[in-house]
Design an enzyme around this catalytic site. Structure first.
Site, mmCIF file in Angstrom:
data_model
loop_
_atom_site.group_PDB
_atom_site.id
_atom_site.type_symbol
_atom_site.label_atom_id
_atom_site.label_comp_id
_atom_site.label_asym_id
_atom_site.label_seq_id
_atom_site.Cartn_x
_atom_site.Cartn_y
_atom_site.Cartn_z
ATOM 1 N N GLU A 72 -3.722 19.321 18.310
ATOM 2 C CA GLU A 72 -3.104 19.233 16.987
ATOM 3 C C GLU A 72 -1.916 20.174 16.823
ATOM 4 O O GLU A 72 -1.444 20.399 15.711
ATOM 5 C CB GLU A 72 -4.142 19.550 15.900
ATOM 6 C CG GLU A 72 -5.327 18.609 15.841
ATOM 7 C CD GLU A 72 -4.972 17.215 15.349
ATOM 8 O OE1 GLU A 72 -3.770 16.911 15.196
ATOM 9 O OE2 GLU A 72 -5.889 16.423 15.122
ATOM 10 N N HIS A 152 -11.785 12.857 8.961
ATOM 11 C CA HIS A 152 -11.436 13.848 9.982
ATOM 12 C C HIS A 152 -11.877 15.252 9.596
ATOM 13 O O HIS A 152 -12.769 15.817 10.219
ATOM 14 C CB HIS A 152 -9.917 13.789 10.213
ATOM 15 C CG HIS A 152 -9.445 14.567 11.391
ATOM 16 N ND1 HIS A 152 -8.293 14.236 12.087
ATOM 17 C CD2 HIS A 152 -9.925 15.680 12.000
ATOM 18 C CE1 HIS A 152 -8.116 15.101 13.075
ATOM 19 N NE2 HIS A 152 -9.094 15.990 13.039
#
Length: 205
Positions: A72, A152
């Site tokens: 990420e 998520h």
């Protein structure tokens, strides 16, 4: 950057102990000028060592460290570019993920939501680690210190890693209060007038 690496490990252990992350899920980063220390991919945060945290530039190039940066990292860098934050915390905590999987926003049922900027938006779903997800989160965070990521988890920002971490703790608390309140009845959402009154009181003492 050595101090930021140590802070990442400290807050990674705290995040794991509080259940904000599980195993290798979730990631943290902190910025110093044009460099960012980020947690690595595939390493459990409760066992992370400072030397395992890569250092990247604002374009995502690794400038120090042998480990691959978090998947990420692109999202973290996009948030630094758009918000001027000094740190980013991304969690997979239970209640934040529940709300992120069922709602389009976390409404302000408690005035502490103002500490995150008000109602917390849920960024539309996109595959993790993609530019699409980074853009969705960037938009959801406009004017806020926190956002949820559909199906998520959550993401928070702050001037320092401690501030971003405390925002993550608060986000999880607000989500838990909301989910538990739903078990009793329909939670009362604070009105704009009520929220303004809280802000005014904060400034007037």
């Amino acid at each position: 950057m050595d101090e930021l690496r140590r802070e990442l490990c400290e807050h990674g252990r705290r995040a794991a102990a509080l259940g904000l992350v599980i195993g290798t899920s979730g990631n943290l980063s902190a910025r110093d000028g044009d460099l960012v220390a980020v947690t690595p991919s595939g390493v459990a945060l409760d066992r992370l060592r400072p030397e395992e945290c890569p250092i990247v530039d604002l374009d995502g190039r690794v400038v120090e460290g042998d480990r691959k940066p978090s998947s990420e990292t692109a999202m973290h860098l996009a948030l630094y570019a758009s918000t001027g934050a000094g740190a980013v915390v991304h969690t997979h905590s239970v209640f934040a993920t529940v709300v992120a999987s069922t709602m389009t926003e976390l409404p302000p049922i408690h005035y502490n939501a103002l500490l995150l900027g008000g109602a917390v938006r849920v960024a539309p779903y996109a595959t993790y680690g993609t530019p699409e997800l980074a853009e969705n989160v960037r938009r959801a965070l406009e004017g806020r210190q926190a956002a949820l990521m559909a199906s998520h988890g959550g993401v928070t920002i702050g001037a320092t890693l401690e501030q971003a971490f405390e925002a993550a703790r608060l986000l999880e608390w607000l989500c838990e209060v909301y989910v538990r309140a739903l078990g009793v009845g329909a939670p009362a959402v604070l009105t704009e007038e009520q929220l303004v009154a809280v802000i005014e009181r904060a400034f007037t003492g």
